[in-house]
Design a protein around this motif. Structure first.
Motif, PDB file in Angstrom:
ATOM      1  N   SER A 127      38.892  49.748  40.255  1.00  0.00           N
ATOM      2  CA  SER A 127      39.509  48.502  40.967  1.00  0.00           C
ATOM      3  C   SER A 127      40.448  47.943  39.817  1.00  0.00           C
ATOM      4  O   SER A 127      40.316  48.039  38.765  1.00  0.00           O
ATOM      5  CB  SER A 127      38.388  47.582  41.233  1.00  0.00           C
ATOM      6  N   ASN A 128      41.155  46.806  40.366  1.00  0.00           N
ATOM      7  CA  ASN A 128      42.019  46.091  39.458  1.00  0.00           C
ATOM      8  C   ASN A 128      41.132  45.240  38.405  1.00  0.00           C
ATOM      9  O   ASN A 128      41.566  45.210  37.527  1.00  0.00           O
ATOM     10  CB  ASN A 128      42.868  45.057  40.287  1.00  0.00           C
ATOM     11  N   GLU A 129      39.958  44.886  38.900  1.00  0.00           N
ATOM     12  CA  GLU A 129      39.281  44.152  38.088  1.00  0.00           C
ATOM     13  C   GLU A 129      38.821  44.927  36.820  1.00  0.00           C
ATOM     14  O   GLU A 129      38.684  44.366  35.670  1.00  0.00           O
ATOM     15  CB  GLU A 129      37.864  43.459  38.718  1.00  0.00           C
ATOM     16  N   GLN A 130      38.183  46.075  37.228  1.00  0.00           N
ATOM     17  CA  GLN A 130      37.836  46.987  36.074  1.00  0.00           C
ATOM     18  C   GLN A 130      39.104  47.624  35.174  1.00  0.00           C
ATOM     19  O   GLN A 130      38.842  47.521  34.039  1.00  0.00           O
ATOM     20  CB  GLN A 130      37.355  48.373  36.894  1.00  0.00           C
ATOM     21  N   ARG A 131      40.125  47.738  35.782  1.00  0.00           N
ATOM     22  CA  ARG A 131      41.272  47.928  34.776  1.00  0.00           C
ATOM     23  C   ARG A 131      41.658  46.809  34.021  1.00  0.00           C
ATOM     24  O   ARG A 131      41.793  47.121  32.725  1.00  0.00           O
ATOM     25  CB  ARG A 131      42.503  48.328  35.794  1.00  0.00           C
ATOM     26  N   GLU A 132      41.614  45.579  34.658  1.00  0.00           N
ATOM     27  CA  GLU A 132      41.774  44.475  33.762  1.00  0.00           C
ATOM     28  C   GLU A 132      40.737  44.305  32.592  1.00  0.00           C
ATOM     29  O   GLU A 132      41.111  44.219  31.311  1.00  0.00           O
ATOM     30  CB  GLU A 132      42.030  43.319  34.742  1.00  0.00           C
TER      31      GLU A 132
ATOM     32  N   ASN B 169      50.837  43.657  31.679  1.00  0.00           N
ATOM     33  CA  ASN B 169      51.070  43.997  33.096  1.00  0.00           C
ATOM     34  C   ASN B 169      51.837  45.178  33.147  1.00  0.00           C
ATOM     35  O   ASN B 169      51.600  45.966  34.147  1.00  0.00           O
ATOM     36  CB  ASN B 169      51.853  42.690  33.894  1.00  0.00           C
TER      37      ASN B 169
ATOM     38  N   GLN C 299      47.501  51.667  36.873  1.00  0.00           N
ATOM     39  CA  GLN C 299      47.035  51.560  38.421  1.00  0.00           C
ATOM     40  C   GLN C 299      47.780  52.866  38.921  1.00  0.00           C
ATOM     41  O   GLN C 299      46.918  53.491  39.787  1.00  0.00           O
ATOM     42  CB  GLN C 299      47.780  50.432  38.961  1.00  0.00           C
TER      43      GLN C 299
ATOM     44  N   SER D  48      42.930  54.775  43.341  1.00  0.00           N
ATOM     45  CA  SER D  48      41.542  53.887  44.038  1.00  0.00           C
ATOM     46  C   SER D  48      40.259  54.152  43.148  1.00  0.00           C
ATOM     47  O   SER D  48      39.251  53.559  43.569  1.00  0.00           O
ATOM     48  CB  SER D  48      41.555  54.283  45.374  1.00  0.00           C
TER      49      SER D  48
ATOM     50  N   MET E  56      49.164  47.569  32.894  1.00  0.00           N
ATOM     51  CA  MET E  56      48.245  47.562  33.988  1.00  0.00           C
ATOM     52  C   MET E  56      49.004  48.398  35.219  1.00  0.00           C
ATOM     53  O   MET E  56      48.092  49.074  36.082  1.00  0.00           O
ATOM     54  CB  MET E  56      48.062  46.064  34.329  1.00  0.00           C
ATOM     55  N   GLU E  57      50.060  48.180  35.227  1.00  0.00           N
ATOM     56  CA  GLU E  57      50.862  49.079  36.544  1.00  0.00           C
ATOM     57  C   GLU E  57      50.788  50.447  35.975  1.00  0.00           C
ATOM     58  O   GLU E  57      50.346  51.365  37.035  1.00  0.00           O
ATOM     59  CB  GLU E  57      52.390  48.552  36.551  1.00  0.00           C
TER      60      GLU E  57
END
Length: 175
Positions: A129-134, A114, A121, A126, A117-118
């Protein structure tokens, strides 16, 4: 060296050089001192977060809020020590230690999935997406032998980045 408006003595310069592992020449220390004094608008002897944000390159950095936690309230000696990680003479380990501190926002000595991930981000905004990053980060962790539940220590960071050819060098302009 107590107040920012006082002049640096030879002793002060040598003390700062030792504090930053002799990564800056005496002339570079003097130049950095002049820049420090410009930033320290109230001559308090340290630089506040607001004063750091007056530097456009710093304010525009997508990681500026994370960096502010590291630099808010630095006196001159610690200001130079912070900048020393950006010296071309700094070791790869010194550079990685700084990056690790950026990711380790809670200062617990570990970086989680996480935490990364932050930062991703902050860096990608933008554009992803969060899904792509994940998905990307999950794959990177998997390839490196870690899971989403893994915590990376500084030693892990050194292993991962140690041979990456990381370049964070910033030249100090000498007046």
């Amino acid at each position: 060296m107590g107040s920012a408006s006082s002049m640096l003595t030879q002793y002060d310069i040598e003390e700062v050089q030792q504090h930053c592992h002799n990564l800056f020449s005496q002339q570079e220390i003097v130049s950095l001192y002049h820049r420090f004094c410009q930033l320290d608008r109230n001559a308090k002897g340290f630089i506040s977060a607001d004063e750091f944000l007056s530097v456009p390159e710093f304010a525009m950095n997508p990681l500026s809020q994370r960096l502010l936690k590291m630099v808010d309230g630095l006196n001159f000696k610690d200001f130079v020590a912070f900048l020393s990680a950006f010296s071309s003479k700094a070791s790869m380990q010194q550079k990685i230690e700084l990056i690790f501190k950026v990711y380790d926002s809670d200062c617990n000595g570990k970086v989680s999935f996480n935490d990364i991930m932050e930062v991703l981000q902050d860096l990608s905004g933008s554009f992803m997406s969060n899904e792509q990053r994940e998905q990307v980060l999950t794959q990177v962790f998997k390839e490196a032998g870690y899971t989403r539940d893994s915590y990376l220590t500084l030693a892990d960071f050194i292993k991962v980045f140690g041979s990456s050819g990381l370049n964070m060098d910033v030249e100090v302009p000498v007046d």
